[in-house]
Design a protein around this motif. Structure first.
Motif, PDB file in Angstrom:
ATOM      1  N   VAL A  32      -5.423 -93.371  32.206  1.00 27.21           N
ATOM      2  CA  VAL A  32      -4.022 -93.220  32.612  1.00 27.21           C
ATOM      3  C   VAL A  32      -3.415 -92.101  31.773  1.00 27.21           C
ATOM      4  N   THR A  33      -2.743 -91.151  32.449  1.00 19.93           N
ATOM      5  CA  THR A  33      -2.204 -89.981  31.762  1.00 19.93           C
ATOM      6  C   THR A  33      -0.712 -89.822  32.047  1.00 19.93           C
ATOM      7  N   VAL A  80      -0.284 -90.905  35.920  1.00 12.91           N
ATOM      8  CA  VAL A  80      -1.405 -90.767  36.851  1.00 12.91           C
ATOM      9  C   VAL A  80      -2.521 -91.698  36.405  1.00 12.91           C
ATOM     10  N   ILE A  81      -3.034 -92.486  37.345  1.00 11.99           N
ATOM     11  CA  ILE A  81      -4.183 -93.348  37.079  1.00 11.99           C
ATOM     12  C   ILE A  81      -5.392 -92.653  37.694  1.00 11.99           C
ATOM     13  N   ASN A  82      -6.322 -92.222  36.832  1.00 11.07           N
ATOM     14  CA  ASN A  82      -7.543 -91.527  37.235  1.00 11.07           C
ATOM     15  C   ASN A  82      -8.686 -92.534  37.263  1.00 11.07           C
ATOM     16  N   GLU A 107     -11.330 -80.933  31.335  1.00 13.35           N
ATOM     17  CA  GLU A 107     -10.833 -80.197  32.499  1.00 13.35           C
ATOM     18  C   GLU A 107      -9.925 -81.084  33.343  1.00 13.35           C
ATOM     19  N   PHE A 108      -8.766 -80.521  33.709  1.00  8.18           N
ATOM     20  CA  PHE A 108      -7.832 -81.263  34.551  1.00  8.18           C
ATOM     21  C   PHE A 108      -6.960 -80.298  35.338  1.00  8.18           C
ATOM     22  N   LEU A 115       1.538 -83.780  35.696  1.00 10.06           N
ATOM     23  CA  LEU A 115       0.722 -84.656  34.852  1.00 10.06           C
ATOM     24  C   LEU A 115      -0.760 -84.411  35.083  1.00 10.06           C
ATOM     25  N   PRO A 116      -1.600 -84.689  34.075  1.00 13.55           N
ATOM     26  CA  PRO A 116      -3.035 -84.418  34.192  1.00 13.55           C
ATOM     27  C   PRO A 116      -3.765 -85.306  35.194  1.00 13.55           C
TER      28      PRO A 116
END
Length: 169
Positions: A32-33, A80-82, A107-108, A115-116
């Motif tokens: 999460v970012t 953001v939930i990745n 890398e993002f 946001l990333p």
């Protein structure tokens, strides 16, 4: 005929036993970012991600009351939930560690709100920070999904206290 479960009986006073029992449930792995302050991103590994509702599109995750980043995630407008892919255990490990800049060398791309979004993620959800519920030693954060994307691929899961790559596509 039922078998004995005497070694697996729950003792509510033994947190290790409870944790071991929970470890038998495989979960997806996310990072999460969000933005901590102008120009400074933060992120963390979370395995407590789940869907809540399709209409409106809601998801949830939880964060320990002791997490240093809790105040940032409680006050940010978006995150953001990745969802990590099977080959991204190194990211799960990196974002779970206490290091100064978890994003160094990672890398993002940037989301609509800046946001990333981690490159190579199996999916991502950009969420408005909708509501929060303190429960026990964690805070449950509910996000309203404003954007999402998917890259179908094998997923990274957490089971038995370790990261495991799935072979399901």
């Amino acid at each position: 005929m039922p078998t004995s479960i005497s070694s697996g009986v729950f003792d509510p006073l033994d947190p290790r036993h409870f944790r071991n029992a929970l470890a038998q449930f495989a979960t997806g792995v996310t990072v999460v970012t969000t933005l901590a302050e102008p120009g400074k991103f933060i992120g963390l590994t979370a395995t407590s991600f789940n869907s809540v509702s399709l209409a409106p599109p809601l998801v949830l995750w939880s964060l320990a009351n002791t997490a240093r980043s809790l105040p940032v995630f409680q006050s940010c407008s978006h995150y953001v939930i990745n969802v990590l892919g099977a080959d991204q255990a190194f990211l799960a490990d990196r974002f779970a560690r206490r290091i100064e800049n978890r994003f160094e060398g990672v890398e993002f791309d940037l989301s609509a709100t800046g946001l990333p979004i981690l490159k190579g993620a199996a999916a991502w959800f950009e969420c408005r920070n909708r509501s929060q519920y303190p429960e026990g030693d964690h805070v449950i954060l509910v996000g309203e999904v404003e954007h999402c994307a998917v890259d179908p691929q094998p997923a990274l899961v957490f089971h038995g206290g370790k990261f495991v790559a799935t072979n399901i596509e």
